[in-house]
Design an enzyme around this catalytic site. Structure first.
Site, mmCIF file in Angstrom:
data_model
loop_
_atom_site.group_PDB
_atom_site.id
_atom_site.type_symbol
_atom_site.label_atom_id
_atom_site.label_comp_id
_atom_site.label_asym_id
_atom_site.label_seq_id
_atom_site.Cartn_x
_atom_site.Cartn_y
_atom_site.Cartn_z
ATOM 1 C CB CYS A 147 43.233 10.032 -44.481
ATOM 2 S SG CYS A 147 43.685 9.186 -43.631
ATOM 3 C CG HIS B 136 39.483 11.526 -42.930
ATOM 4 N ND1 HIS B 136 39.527 9.761 -43.836
ATOM 5 C CD2 HIS B 136 40.214 10.687 -41.651
ATOM 6 C CE1 HIS B 136 40.149 8.519 -43.578
ATOM 7 N NE2 HIS B 136 41.064 9.461 -41.902
ATOM 8 C CG ASN C 238 41.096 5.802 -41.549
ATOM 9 O OD1 ASN C 238 40.996 5.651 -42.468
ATOM 10 N ND2 ASN C 238 42.088 6.393 -40.258
#
Ligand code: UT7
Length: 327
Positions: A117, A254, A284
Site C-alpha cells: 500500500c 492511506h 482500499n
C-alpha cells in the site's frame, strides 16, 4: 540557498465504472451493510472488468488525466515510476505501458516499484531523489491496483475491504522546500499480510506445490499495527523535520479503514476534519489510494497551492512511510 524539489503540478485518478455496494456483497458472503459501514466506513468499491480495465490500462487513464491537469507535453517527461502490487503484466512494467500510451519520447526512464500500500509513497520518494539531485526535471508517479483479482471472494474478512483504481501525479523541478520523509519496514512482522504470486498449472515441479494465490490478511493484527505505528511515525516525522502538527493543513492517510484514520487523528489530537476520506466510495485501493485522494481534493477545490501536507501509508511488508510536503 533555494532548493530544488519536485512540485506536484498535475493530478489524475481513475475508477472503473462497475460498483459493488455493501448490499451486493451481502449476497455473496455472510455480511451486511451495517457491519461493513460500522467497522470500516466503506460503502462501495469499484471493480475492474479485467478486459478494458486492468492495472496497466487504469494506470494509463490516471496518468493521462494527470498530464492533462498539468498542461504539459508528455514528450517532455523524463521519468515514469509506477507502484503496483497487482500488475497485470510482470513485464513490461506498468511504467512502460504508460510511456507507450502517452506517446512519450524514448528519452525517459521507466520502472515499477512494489511496496504494497505505501508503494506510491516509495515511488514518489524515488522520483524526488532523481529530481532533487538534478537528474530529472519532469516526472510521472503512478499508483495502480486490481486487488479484486487477488481477493478471495468467499472470505468476508478481506473481500469487503478492497477496490480497484489508479491515481497519478506529475512532478516538476521547482524551487521549494525539500521532500521530507521517513520510511520504515518490518519483515519480521510481515506474515499478517501477504499474497503469493500466481503459479502456472504446468510447472516442472507441479506435484505437491500449493496453489495459494489469494490475499491473506490477519485483519486485527494489521489494524493494531496501523493504529500503533502510523501516529508514532507522524510524530517522529514532525520531530525529525522540526515542524508542528498544528501547521499541517491536511493529513493524507492511506484509505484503508475509517477507524484507523479516526484512531490516528485521536492519538495525534488533531481535528478529524483535517483527515479527508474517499474510502466510503472506493474501499482500499492500496498504492492508488493516496494519489487518488489528492486528485479528488484538487477537483473539489480543497487542495490549494502552498498547503502543508502530511502523507502517510502502511501495508504489506510490513511497511509504513510518511512525508511532509508543501503542495
Ligand atoms: O492496506 C492495509 C490493509 N489492511 C487493513 O488495513 C486492514 C486492517 N484491519 C481491519 O480493517 C479490520 O481488522 C477488519 C475490518 C478487517 C475487521 O474488523 P474487526 O473489527 O477487526 O473485526 P474482527 O476481525 O475482530 O471480527 C469481529 C467479528 C468476528 O466474529 P466473532 O468472532 O466476534 O463472532 C468476525 O467473524 O466480526 C466477524 N466478521 C464479520 N461479520 C460480518 C468479520 N468479517 C465480517 C464481515 N461481516 N465482513
Amino acid at each position: 540557498m533555494a532548493q530544488i524539489t519536485g512540485k506536484i503540478i498535475g493530478l489524475g485518478s481513475y475508477l472503473p465504472p462497475k460498483v459493488l455496494s455493501n448490499d451486493d456483497l451481502s449476497k455473496m458472503v455472510e455480511t451486511n451493510d451495517e457491519w461493513i459501514t460500522e467497522r470500516t466506513g466503506i460503502k462501495r468499491r469499484h471493480i475492474a472488468d479485467g478486459i478494458e480495465d486492468k492495472s496497466s490500462t487504469m494506470a494509463i487513464k490516471a496518468a493521462k488525466a494527470a498530464v492533462e491537469d498539468a498542461g504539459i507535453d508528455p514528450k517532455d517527461i523524463e521519468l515514469i515510476v509506477a507502484a503496483s502490487t497487482t500488475p497485470d503484466l510482470l513485464f513490461p512494467s506498468m511504467a512502460v505501458c504508460v510511456q507507450k500510451a502517452l506517446g512519450c519520447s524514448e528519452n525517459v526512464g521507466c520502472f515499477d516499484v512494489n511496496s504494497a500500500c505505501p508503494g506510491w509513497i516509495a515511488a514518489f520518494n524515488t522520483v524526488q531523489g532523481f529530481i532533487e539531485s538534478g537528474n530529472v526535471k519532469l516526472a510521472l508517479v503512478v499508483g495502480t491496483e486490481t486487488l479484486s483479482n487477488f481477493v478471495d471472494w468467499n472470505d468476508r474478512g478481506t473481500c469487503i475491504l478492497f477496490g480497484d483504481g489508479a491515481g497519478a501525479a506529475v512532478l516538476r523541478a521547482e524551487e521549494g522546500k525539500k521532500n521530507e520523509f521517513i520510511m520504515r519496514s518490518s519483515g519480521n512482522r510481515g506474515d499478517c499480510l501477504r499474497c503469493e504470486n500466481r503459479k502456472q498449472p504446468q510447472r516442472y515441479d507441479e506435484e505437491g506445490f500449493e496453489q495459494s494465490t489469494y490475499f491473506y490478511m490477519a485483519g486485527r493484527d494489521v489494524f493494531r499495527f496501523a493504529i500503533t505505528e502510523v501516529p508514532k511515525l507522524i510524530k517522529d516525522l514532525a520531530a525529525k523535520y522540526n515542524f508542528s502538527l498544528d501547521e499541517i493543513d491536511y493529513f493524507i492517510l492511506h484509505q484503508a479503514n475509517a477507524r484507523i484514520i479516526e484512531a490516528t487523528a485521536k492519538k495525534l489530537n488533531i481535528d478529524i476534519e483535517k483527515f479527508p476520506m474517499t474510502l466510503q466510495e472506493t474501499g482500499n485501493t492500496s498504492s492508488a489510494s493516496i494519489p487518488s485522494l489528492l486528485s479528488t481534493m484538487k477537483k473539489d477545490g480543497r487542495l490549494k497551492k502552498g498547503m502543508k501536507l502530511v502523507l502517510a501509508s502502511f501495508g504489506g511488508g510490513l511497511t509504513w512511510d510518511a512525508n511532509y510536503i508543501e503542495y
